[in-house]
Motif scaffolding. Structure first.
Motif, mmCIF file in Angstrom:
data_model
loop_
_atom_site.group_PDB
_atom_site.id
_atom_site.type_symbol
_atom_site.label_atom_id
_atom_site.label_comp_id
_atom_site.label_asym_id
_atom_site.label_seq_id
_atom_site.Cartn_x
_atom_site.Cartn_y
_atom_site.Cartn_z
ATOM 1 N N GLY A 84 0.821 -1.115 0.081
ATOM 2 C CA GLY A 84 0.101 -0.038 -0.015
ATOM 3 C C GLY A 84 0.881 1.130 -0.041
ATOM 4 N N ASP A 85 1.964 1.132 0.004
ATOM 5 C CA ASP A 85 3.071 2.363 -0.095
ATOM 6 C C ASP A 85 3.226 2.574 -1.580
ATOM 7 O OD1 ASP A 85 5.232 4.073 -0.407
ATOM 8 O OD2 ASP A 85 6.156 3.228 1.403
ATOM 9 N N PRO A 86 2.775 3.689 -2.254
ATOM 10 C CA PRO A 86 2.728 4.278 -3.450
ATOM 11 C C PRO A 86 4.175 4.068 -3.983
ATOM 12 C CG PRO A 86 1.336 5.671 -2.223
ATOM 13 C CD PRO A 86 1.985 4.759 -1.293
ATOM 14 N N PHE A 87 5.166 4.573 -3.490
ATOM 15 C CA PHE A 87 6.387 4.520 -3.770
ATOM 16 C C PHE A 87 7.048 3.014 -3.742
ATOM 17 C CE2 PHE A 87 5.651 8.995 -2.506
ATOM 18 C CZ PHE A 87 6.304 9.725 -3.669
ATOM 19 N N LEU A 88 6.814 2.361 -2.759
ATOM 20 C CA LEU A 88 7.147 1.091 -2.605
ATOM 21 C C LEU A 88 6.477 0.229 -3.803
ATOM 22 C CD1 LEU A 88 9.469 -0.783 -1.412
ATOM 23 C CD2 LEU A 88 7.824 -0.975 0.390
ATOM 24 N N ALA A 89 5.450 0.489 -3.961
ATOM 25 C CA ALA A 89 4.565 -0.187 -5.112
ATOM 26 C C ALA A 89 5.221 -0.215 -6.323
ATOM 27 C CB ALA A 89 3.130 0.273 -5.231
ATOM 28 N N LEU A 90 5.962 0.806 -6.769
ATOM 29 C CA LEU A 90 6.587 1.139 -7.872
ATOM 30 C C LEU A 90 7.798 0.320 -7.991
ATOM 31 C CD1 LEU A 90 6.742 5.093 -8.164
ATOM 32 C CD2 LEU A 90 5.124 3.393 -9.487
ATOM 33 N N VAL A 91 8.462 0.058 -6.881
ATOM 34 C CA VAL A 91 9.827 -0.746 -6.605
ATOM 35 C C VAL A 91 9.403 -2.267 -6.836
ATOM 36 C CG1 VAL A 91 11.501 -1.725 -5.034
ATOM 37 C CG2 VAL A 91 10.915 0.861 -5.304
ATOM 38 N N ALA A 110 20.192 -0.761 -4.629
ATOM 39 C CA ALA A 110 21.588 -0.440 -4.445
ATOM 40 C C ALA A 110 21.757 0.346 -3.120
ATOM 41 C CB ALA A 110 22.043 0.482 -5.551
ATOM 42 N N ALA A 111 20.888 0.921 -2.349
ATOM 43 C CA ALA A 111 20.787 1.839 -1.394
ATOM 44 C C ALA A 111 21.593 1.166 -0.246
ATOM 45 C CB ALA A 111 19.780 2.307 -1.074
ATOM 46 N N ARG A 112 22.078 2.046 0.554
ATOM 47 C CA ARG A 112 22.859 1.255 2.001
ATOM 48 C C ARG A 112 21.933 1.110 3.140
ATOM 49 N NH1 ARG A 112 24.992 3.565 6.354
ATOM 50 N NH2 ARG A 112 26.855 2.791 7.358
ATOM 51 N N SER A 113 20.793 1.728 3.184
ATOM 52 C CA SER A 113 19.854 1.499 4.207
ATOM 53 C C SER A 113 18.424 1.831 3.551
ATOM 54 C CB SER A 113 20.223 2.616 5.155
ATOM 55 O OG SER A 113 19.969 4.030 4.748
ATOM 56 N N ALA A 114 17.449 1.481 4.608
ATOM 57 C CA ALA A 114 15.982 1.747 4.471
ATOM 58 C C ALA A 114 15.785 3.211 4.207
ATOM 59 C CB ALA A 114 15.152 1.225 5.503
ATOM 60 N N ALA A 115 16.294 4.056 4.981
ATOM 61 C CA ALA A 115 15.918 5.545 4.634
ATOM 62 C C ALA A 115 16.772 5.802 3.454
ATOM 63 C CB ALA A 115 16.736 6.293 5.903
ATOM 64 N N ASP A 116 17.987 5.635 2.951
ATOM 65 C CA ASP A 116 18.326 5.929 1.694
ATOM 66 C C ASP A 116 17.602 5.479 0.634
ATOM 67 O OD1 ASP A 116 20.600 6.954 3.268
ATOM 68 O OD2 ASP A 116 22.018 5.540 2.769
ATOM 69 N N ALA A 117 17.179 4.297 0.759
ATOM 70 C CA ALA A 117 16.352 3.477 -0.161
ATOM 71 C C ALA A 117 15.214 4.424 -0.630
ATOM 72 C CB ALA A 117 16.154 2.426 -0.025
ATOM 73 N N ARG A 118 14.428 4.690 0.633
ATOM 74 C CA ARG A 118 13.069 5.505 0.382
ATOM 75 C C ARG A 118 13.359 6.654 -0.363
ATOM 76 N NH1 ARG A 118 12.210 5.554 5.155
ATOM 77 N NH2 ARG A 118 10.700 3.919 5.401
ATOM 78 N N GLU A 119 14.251 7.651 0.091
ATOM 79 C CA GLU A 119 14.748 8.878 -0.261
ATOM 80 C C GLU A 119 15.152 8.945 -1.732
ATOM 81 O OE1 GLU A 119 13.665 11.690 1.209
ATOM 82 O OE2 GLU A 119 12.867 10.309 2.479
ATOM 83 N N ALA A 120 15.880 8.001 -2.109
ATOM 84 C CA ALA A 120 16.371 7.919 -3.496
ATOM 85 C C ALA A 120 15.269 7.463 -4.669
ATOM 86 C CB ALA A 120 17.611 6.791 -3.574
ATOM 87 N N VAL A 121 14.289 6.814 -4.021
ATOM 88 C CA VAL A 121 13.237 6.335 -4.824
ATOM 89 C C VAL A 121 12.471 7.817 -5.057
ATOM 90 C CG1 VAL A 121 11.248 4.969 -5.229
ATOM 91 C CG2 VAL A 121 13.308 3.893 -4.674
ATOM 92 N N ARG A 122 12.010 8.389 -4.018
ATOM 93 C CA ARG A 122 11.273 9.588 -4.186
ATOM 94 C C ARG A 122 11.688 10.432 -5.019
ATOM 95 N NH1 ARG A 122 7.012 10.434 -0.288
ATOM 96 N NH2 ARG A 122 7.193 12.440 -0.548
ATOM 97 N N ALA A 123 13.042 10.695 -4.867
ATOM 98 C CA ALA A 123 13.909 11.637 -5.733
ATOM 99 C C ALA A 123 13.809 11.314 -7.153
ATOM 100 C CB ALA A 123 15.328 11.894 -4.932
ATOM 101 N N ALA A 124 13.819 10.077 -7.480
ATOM 102 C CA ALA A 124 14.014 9.641 -8.637
ATOM 103 C C ALA A 124 12.420 9.455 -9.344
ATOM 104 C CB ALA A 124 14.696 8.392 -8.917
ATOM 105 N N ALA A 125 11.369 9.535 -8.619
ATOM 106 C CA ALA A 125 10.159 9.429 -8.848
ATOM 107 C C ALA A 125 9.446 10.498 -9.859
ATOM 108 C CB ALA A 125 9.177 8.842 -7.810
ATOM 109 N N SER A 126 8.419 10.131 -10.191
ATOM 110 C CA SER A 126 7.761 11.314 -11.060
ATOM 111 C C SER A 126 7.472 12.705 -10.185
ATOM 112 C CB SER A 126 6.510 10.966 -11.901
ATOM 113 O OG SER A 126 5.699 12.030 -12.047
ATOM 114 N N PRO A 127 7.765 13.823 -10.434
ATOM 115 C CA PRO A 127 7.459 15.008 -9.762
ATOM 116 C C PRO A 127 6.014 15.176 -9.725
ATOM 117 C CG PRO A 127 9.037 15.384 -11.268
ATOM 118 C CD PRO A 127 8.698 14.087 -11.606
ATOM 119 N N GLU A 128 5.251 14.642 -10.419
ATOM 120 C CA GLU A 128 3.603 14.633 -10.256
ATOM 121 C C GLU A 128 3.258 13.790 -9.347
ATOM 122 O OE1 GLU A 128 -0.211 14.158 -13.223
ATOM 123 O OE2 GLU A 128 1.845 13.841 -13.972
#
Length: 558
Positions: free
Chosen positions: A488-495, A535-553
């Motif tokens: 149910g996490d929209p960003f994690l759903a993309l992953v 490829a991220a080192r930690s859970a927080a890094d993974a979440r932030e990296a995906v948010r940064a790379a996802a669609s700005p919309e």
């Protein structure tokens, strides 16, 4: 400028603002409670208190259709004869009624925690029953949420499921707790009800009642005395979110048309009726444990079939994936007691219990076959706690013998994920239970809120295990879905879509946001996001990296 912003764990998205309403902590037995002069009378008092608690919960259930399943399940715990008997034993040992209830609840809680899985998740219910019964024998008000007269942010050390389920949605705009975790009942129920929620907020119970706070259930932020700029920003974000989510409907798919089915998690008949009326493609997880919890004997095939018919009917021709009994081998299932185990959470639970007592699985499959025949539903059955290909083959043979067309396995044990090419070859599909999979991968009890960081589904190690499971699905041509809360996490759903997951099952309230997220990204973009997260080192890094790379919309509204 806004006031103090504090950080917890966001578990139910959305923003809200309102005054703090503190939930009073439960009353504890007095230190000077005397030993009972009449043990028989004290035992009768305890029995009467538990009966009153059960009656009160039933009354609440009758007045609250949405909360009814959880309130009724909690009432069943209050009616458990074993609990009253355990309290009576402590009365016989010289404890007063309040202390006897407390001791009995502690014993049962230890048993539930040892069982793990569904039973461990009922410990908060059990303690809630104990707290209510103690208040009853002491003649003081029961613990719980006070009466609300306007928009309120409910704050507590923790909330029992019965307390959360009975919240007045017209007044409760957000929930904040000091305890809890990502997969706690508070988190799951808040998401189902669409209430923004933050757990693991240090010092939550010290917030002054009446203090205005702004809650961000996505970021896990609670801001005290927010200024108008923050409130305006949150209002605009809510409006953008509502408009964006209203613009997508129908089957889930990426921007380039790759299908990712969007399904609902349900736990009973009322859940099924509610979810069946919503824009979902079916059910990815129907938990059947509620049928067994209070039973003293194995429910008959017809008793089970009657419930299953009511669950299947709201979905018509849409799929309904049923998880067979996920329980352990101890007292809570009186008719399936395999004796004491050193660690039942890692013992004969789930499919292992059914292998020891085949009548459990055979009666359940027979009932499902009857219900499927009578409703014409697309029923698919999966087994929990499968670790080997041999176990998967045993289950598949049982499903086929019952006349059901599709068998699957829950992939929640790392062994099943790592050897998925062999496990999945024996069945028709797999479903990743990411809550337990994270628990076993990270060696962290999912009921321990303090271990929330380890249980974060963004942990790269957990994503690696998910990737291994999906690789086996690709090799065997078997679909692999996700039915844990991570779906149910929209960003994690993309992953997850990028890793190869074919369906996502979640609280129905979360479906729209996931559908929107998928619609903005191509499959190749999802795969790139999956690579970024792993490829991220930690859970927080993974979440932030995906948010940064996802669609700005997407990031503009979520």
């Amino acid at each position: 400028m806004s006031g103090d912003t504090r950080h917890g764990v966001g578990v139910s998205p959305g923003t809200a603002v309102g005054p703090v309403v503190q939930v009073a902590p439960p009353v504890r037995p007095p230190d000077d409670e005397p030993a009972p002069a009449d043990a028989e009378a004290a035992t009768a008092q305890i029995q009467a208190a538990l009966a009153t608690v059960a009656g009160d919960l039933d009354a609440q259930a009758a007045a609250n259709a949405h909360a009814a399943p959880i309130l009724k399940a909690t009432a069943m715990i209050a009616r458990d004869k074993g609990l009253a008997k355990a309290a009576a034993k402590h009365v016989g040992a010289g404890l007063g009624p309040a202390h006897a209830i407390e001791a009995a609840v502690a014993e049962y809680a230890a048993q539930f925690e040892a069982l793990g899985g569904y039973f461990a998740e009922r410990v908060t219910d059990l303690k809630d029953v104990g707290d209510r019964a103690i208040a009853e024998v002491l003649g003081v008000p029961a613990p719980g949420v006070p009466s609300l007269s306007g928009p309120s942010v409910v704050v507590a050390h923790d909330l029992a499921p019965a307390q959360t389920a009975a919240l007045d949605r017209a007044h409760v705009v957000a929930i904040v707790t000091e305890a809890g975790g990502r997969t706690s009942h508070t988190a799951i129920l808040a998401a189902q009800m669409g209430i923004p929620a933050v757990v693991q907020l240090h010092g939550a119970t010290s917030l002054e009642p009446g203090t205005t706070v702004a809650v961000d259930g996505e970021a896990g932020e609670v801001t005290l005395d927010p200024d108008m700029a923050l409130l305006e920003a949150q209002r605009e974000r809510r409006e953008r979110r509502a408009a964006a989510l209203a613009g997508v409907s129908g089957p889930g798919a990426t921007r380039d048309g790759h299908a990712v089915a969007l399904l609902a998690n349900i736990g009973g008949v009322d859940d099924a009726v509610a979810a069946g009326a919503q824009d979902v493609e079916g059910v990815g997880l129907f938990r059947t444990e509620f049928l067994y919890l209070s039973a003293t004997a194995l429910p008959s095939v017809e008793e089970q079939a009657d419930v299953y018919r009511k669950v299947l009917e709201p979905f018509g021709s849409r799929r309904v994936v049923v998880r067979t009994l996920d329980a352990g081998a101890d007292k809570p299932l009186a008719f399936a007691n395999l004796g004491e185990e050193e660690n039942p959470a890692l013992g004969r639970r789930g499919l292992r219990l059914c292998q020891a007592k085949p009548e459990l699985i055979d009666s359940q499959l027979a009932a499902l076959a009857l219900a499927a025949r009578d409703t014409g539903a697309d029923v698919r059955v999966m087994a929990p706690m499968v670790a080997t290909a041999e176990e998967a083959a045993w289950f598949a043979s049982r499903v086929a013998a019952a006349g059901l067309p599709k068998s699957g396995v829950m992939i929640e044990v790392p062994a099943a994920a790592l050897r998925s090419r062999h496990v999945l070859a024996e069945v028709d599909f797999g479903s990743l239970g990411t809550n337990d999979l994270a628990q076993y991968t990270m060696a962290a009890d999912r009921m321990e809120g303090e271990l929330s960081d380890l249980l974060d589904p963004w942990q790269p190690a957990v994503l690696d295990v998910v990737a291994a499971a999906c690789a086996g699905g690709s090799e065997t041509g078997r679909p692999v879905g996700v039915c844990g809360e991570s779906a149910g996490d929209p960003f994690l759903a993309l992953v997850l879509a990028g890793l190869g997951v074919s369906s996502l099952s979640m609280a129905p309230k979360k479906v729209a946001a996931v559908r929107f997220a998928l619609s903005l990204h191509s499959l190749e973009e999802c795969r790139a996001l999956a690579d970024t997260a792993r490829a991220a080192r930690s859970a927080a890094d993974a979440r932030e990296a995906v948010r940064a790379a996802a669609s700005p919309e997407l990031t503009a509204v979520l």
